[in-house]
Design an enzyme around this catalytic site. Structure first.
Site, PDB file in Angstrom:
ATOM      1  N   ARG A   1       0.795  -1.233   0.000  1.00 14.20           N
ATOM      2  CA  ARG A   1       0.000   0.000   0.000  1.00 14.20           C
ATOM      3  C   ARG A   1       0.826   1.281   0.000  1.00 14.20           C
ATOM      4  NH1 ARG A   1      -2.537  -3.390   3.595  1.00 14.20           N
ATOM      5  NH2 ARG A   1      -4.004  -4.656   2.434  1.00 14.20           N
TER       6      ARG A   1
ATOM      7  N   GLY B   1      -1.253 -11.359   9.291  1.00 13.08           N
ATOM      8  CA  GLY B   1      -1.040 -12.727   9.750  1.00 13.08           C
ATOM      9  C   GLY B   1      -2.026 -13.222  10.780  1.00 13.08           C
TER      10      GLY B   1
ATOM     11  N   THR C   1      -3.457  -8.141  14.418  1.00 10.71           N
ATOM     12  CA  THR C   1      -2.364  -7.580  13.629  1.00 10.71           C
ATOM     13  C   THR C   1      -2.713  -6.202  13.064  1.00 10.71           C
ATOM     14  OG1 THR C   1      -3.163  -8.899  11.770  1.00 10.71           O
ATOM     15  CG2 THR C   1      -1.288  -9.760  13.001  1.00 10.71           C
TER      16      THR C   1
ATOM     17  N   ASP D   1     -14.211 -11.540  12.237  1.00 12.94           N
ATOM     18  CA  ASP D   1     -13.149 -10.968  11.413  1.00 12.94           C
ATOM     19  C   ASP D   1     -13.390  -9.481  11.189  1.00 12.94           C
ATOM     20  OD1 ASP D   1     -10.837 -10.807   9.885  1.00 12.94           O
ATOM     21  OD2 ASP D   1     -11.820 -11.418   8.042  1.00 12.94           O
TER      22      ASP D   1
ATOM     23  N   ASN E   1     -13.250  -1.857   3.564  1.00 15.84           N
ATOM     24  CA  ASN E   1     -12.009  -2.593   3.764  1.00 15.84           C
ATOM     25  C   ASN E   1     -10.833  -1.617   3.739  1.00 15.84           C
ATOM     26  OD1 ASN E   1      -9.835  -4.826   3.282  1.00 15.84           O
ATOM     27  ND2 ASN E   1     -11.720  -5.955   3.630  1.00 15.84           N
ATOM     28  N   TRP E   2      -9.718  -1.972   3.096  1.00 11.20           N
ATOM     29  CA  TRP E   2      -8.491  -1.168   3.159  1.00 11.20           C
ATOM     30  C   TRP E   2      -8.554   0.089   2.315  1.00 11.20           C
ATOM     31  CZ3 TRP E   2      -6.337  -0.053  -1.439  1.00 11.20           C
ATOM     32  CH2 TRP E   2      -6.705  -0.867  -2.531  1.00 11.20           C
TER      33      TRP E   2
ATOM     34  N   CYS F   1      -7.323 -24.841  -2.529  1.00  8.37           N
ATOM     35  CA  CYS F   1      -7.346 -24.014  -3.739  1.00  8.37           C
ATOM     36  C   CYS F   1      -8.348 -22.860  -3.715  1.00  8.37           C
ATOM     37  CB  CYS F   1      -7.667 -24.883  -4.953  1.00  8.37           C
ATOM     38  SG  CYS F   1      -6.778 -26.457  -5.034  1.00  8.37           S
TER      39      CYS F   1
ATOM     40  N   MET G   1       2.857 -19.243  -6.095  1.00  8.80           N
ATOM     41  CA  MET G   1       1.922 -20.339  -5.858  1.00  8.80           C
ATOM     42  C   MET G   1       2.468 -21.280  -4.794  1.00  8.80           C
ATOM     43  SD  MET G   1       0.261 -23.073  -8.503  1.00  8.80           S
ATOM     44  CE  MET G   1      -0.687 -24.480  -7.865  1.00  8.80           C
TER      45      MET G   1
END
Length: 691
Positions: free
Chosen positions: A127, A188, A248, A313, A399-400, A608, A651
């Protein structure tokens, strides 16, 4: 580390140091954009008005710059001395001539993407940077805080901010400067992290202090009185310290030079389910809070907890804005905040006193806040046994993406959204216990929640013009999809926002009337910045689709390379093209055993789904939907999942987590789902990938 560009090997242009006085003076003039939020107050507002309602129709593209990235771009540009500093994935810094768009230098921290990509809960984004003196500071995805020479891009110093800490930590946020200190947090909390921020000396990089956001093991001495107090609000039966506890500080930090106070927003609990994390209940300090800290000593000053005992959350790390506004006839120094949980808060930044909280979007977890500053919750939202429709979902009502506060209108412009989910606690959850069918558990996620989508309510986005004094919206603009970009407001009575469907739009700040629009080469999430060079005003927005919502799904038909678009009056530059237009075809022709589909679905969910979404639910986002890949890729899936060719791009390696039989089951699920969609006439499945 790799430095390239015209000034990488010489002294570079003359650089006027960035100081506290310069940042304060610039906030009234707006010629430069010296911090990620423009000023110390992080208003994302500029007084520049040469571009305004009367001439916005003449705004055109001045130049574009290719960031050479196909994943999410979340950096707000910073501009000083005619140089623009903007970051792309993993913490790569680009220094660009802000007038011409030509590259000056590029610094690549060369993160080991294969090692660190698995720890990216929400894309390998960054960011932005901070400026102080003659240095530019960036935090690489792998936890290194790096100081570069602002003119040349040469490394001055770097520090490992994860030193001595255990857990799946990453950094996606921008550092902040607080006096002679540069501070940084990390992500995290979804991966067994214990939250903290760390301060380093801006000149030498010497570590000065570290402040944890949640307590550690109560059998060991606490770091300070704040942690001792916090431990009283957690139940030891949950052994939260084994999973870090969360909290965090992965985004917002704001520094008030007048009060010499640093304000931080803290994150969600780890795991998400409060009944698992702290069975006897408790507020779980300092989750979901705003905390005031002395930047010189790292000592706690005060806190206000927005979401006590976080169960959903509901991070409070969304951007914090400082303002001085009149409330009940008295000028108050306040913090303005619209975190994930859907309520807009006004908090006294001198004392931490709760002033007001009102929901700016629909919510189903609380009906309001009492005069004591605590939420009045709906009991069903904490029910550990029954499924509950949760609004907002874990991606939040905000959100952010940066919001903006206009000193002219007195309004806060919020990039809001509705992404509902159904929640149910996973009461048999165990720390780091990967299970087929438990979302993300094979890549280290620890949530203790099962989630799903609902047909009862829809997803959408909104730009909300919020009055923090009257506690209501002045106007709203509805978008068909969520995850729209950050907001810029200006003295030209304008509000700018990029959108998830690939538009850059200007609105009238007072009314919300749409005044101008430009087509981009992909969905936009980052906030825009504006500045002036040689008497001419420019507006820049970095574009690049991705992030937690954008990894598995895309709204715009086009998907382009990460690009900085810069506009001016009369600009006539050619717009860059897209990497991808339209959609592919459903995969077909891969042999599979139908009896393996049920197991394959569970393994896919665990391994996945977080990054690629449910097969066929969307046409893919920043990463491909696996129901639309080439037949040869799906047939040879094992080549890719076992430290394959995409490992170097981030990945995960599933060598120790999946067997060849497991891969066969996953292939069966993907091809079987694609076949079912084709046979049903193209009706896509619901996407249960909500975070």
């Amino acid at each position: 580390m790799a430095i390239t560009g015209a000034h990488a090997e010489n002294s570079g242009p003359k650089y006027k140091p960035v100081t506290e006085d310069r940042i304060i003076e610039n906030s009234t003039k707006g010629a430069e954009w010296l911090t990620t939020g423009m000023d110390y107050y992080e208003t994302h507002y500029s007084p520049l008005n040469k571009i305004n309602k009367s001439n916005i129709k003449d705004l055109g593209l001045a130049w574009s710059y290719d960031l050479k990235s196909s994943r999410g771009i979340e950096s707000t540009p910073v501009v000083a001395n005619g140089i623009m500093y903007v970051t792309s994935n993993w913490g790569v810094v680009h220094a660009i001539d802000a007038k011409s768009g030509e590259s000056i230098w590029k610094y690549d921290p060369e993160v080991d993407k294969g090692k660190w990509g698995v720890k990216a809960c929400c894309d390998a984004v960054n960011r932005g940077v901070a400026l102080s003196g003659d240095k530019v500071y960036v935090a690489a995805f792998d936890g290194r805080l790096i100081a570069l020479n602002a003119s040349t891009g040469k490394l001055v110093w770097e520090k490992d901010t994860f030193d001595g800490e255990e857990g799946y930590y990453t950094i996606t946020g921008a550092p902040r400067i607080a006096g002679s200190h540069v501070v940084i947090g990390n992500g995290g909390a979804d991966y067994s992290g214990r939250g903290y921020i760390t301060s380093y000396n801006v000149d030498t990089g010497e570590k000065e202090w570290r402040w944890y956001t949640v307590p550690g093991n109560p059998k060991e001495p606490f770091e300070n009185e704040a942690m001792k107090k916090a431990a009283e609000t957690w139940d030891p039966a949950g052994e939260w310290w084994k999973n870090g506890g969360g909290g965090t500080v992965w985004d917002s930090m704001v520094y008030d030079p007048e009060l010499d106070t640093l304000y931080i927003g803290t994150g969600n609990g780890s795991p998400w389910a409060a009944a698992v994390r702290s069975p006897a209940g408790g507020d779980n300090l300092y989750l979901g809070s705003i905390v005031a800290i002395d930047p010189n000593s790292g000592e706690y000053k005060w806190h206000y907890q927005e979401t006590p005992g976080d169960n959903w959350d509901y991070t409070s790390v969304q951007p914090i804005i400082m303002a001085d506004i009149k409330i009940d006839g008295k000028l108050r120094k306040v913090l303005l905040h619209a975190p994930k949980n859907g309520f807009f808060y006004v908090i006294d930044r001198e004392t931490g006193e709760f002033i007001s909280a009102k929901n700016y979007m629909d919510v189903t977890w609380a009906k309001g806040y009492g005069q004591d500053g605590r939420p009045i919750e709906f009991a069903a939202a904490r029910d550990t046994k029954n499924e509950y429709l949760q609004i907002p979902g874990p991606l939040g009502a905000h959100n952010w993406q940066p919001m903006s506060y206009s000193k002219d209108t007195g309004l806060v412009y919020i990039p809001a959204q509705q992404i509902p989910v159904t929640y149910k606690d996973q009461m048999d959850w165990r720390f780091k216990d990967p299970k087929p069918g438990v979302r993300g558990s094979f890549i280290g996620r620890d949530e203790a929640k099962t989630m799903g989508s609902s047909d009862a309510v829809s997803e959408f986005g909104e730009l909300v013009a919020w009055d923090p004094v009257s506690k209501k919206s002045r106007w709203r603009v509805r978008y068909d999809a969520p995850w729209n970009g950050g907001v810029l407001s200006t003295g030209g009575d304008l509000v700018f926002q990029g959108t998830s469907d690939g538009k850059f739009i200007a609105y009238a700040a007072e009314t919300g009337d749409k005044l101008w629009q430009f087509d981009l080469n992909g969905g936009a999430g980052a906030g825009a910045a504006t500045y002036e060079i040689d008497g001419e005003q420019y507006i820049s927005i970095p574009v690049g689709w991705g992030g937690a919502y954008g990894l598995p799904r895309r709204v715009a038909e086009q998907h382009g390379s990460g690009t900085v678009y810069t506009f001016k009056l009369g600009g006539d530059a050619v717009s860059p093209g897209s990497l991808q237009e339209g959609t592919g075809k459903l995969v077909e022709g891969v042999d599979y055993d139908p009896s393996k589909i049920e197991l394959g679905e569970k393994l896919y969910t665990s391994s996945c789904a977080t990054c690629h979404g449910a097969p066929g639910a969307t046409k893919g986002g920043a990463l491909p939907n696996l129901a639309y890949v080439d037949k040869n890729i799906l047939e040879n899936l094992g080549i890719f999942v076992f430290k394959g060719p995409f490992y170097s791009l981030g990945m995960p390696d599933f060598t120790d987590k999946l067997s060849q039989d497991d891969v066969s089951a996953i292939k069966a699920y993907i091809q079987g789902t694609a076949d079912a969609i084709r046979e049903s006439g193209g009706k896509e499945v619901k996407d249960e990938t909500v975070h």
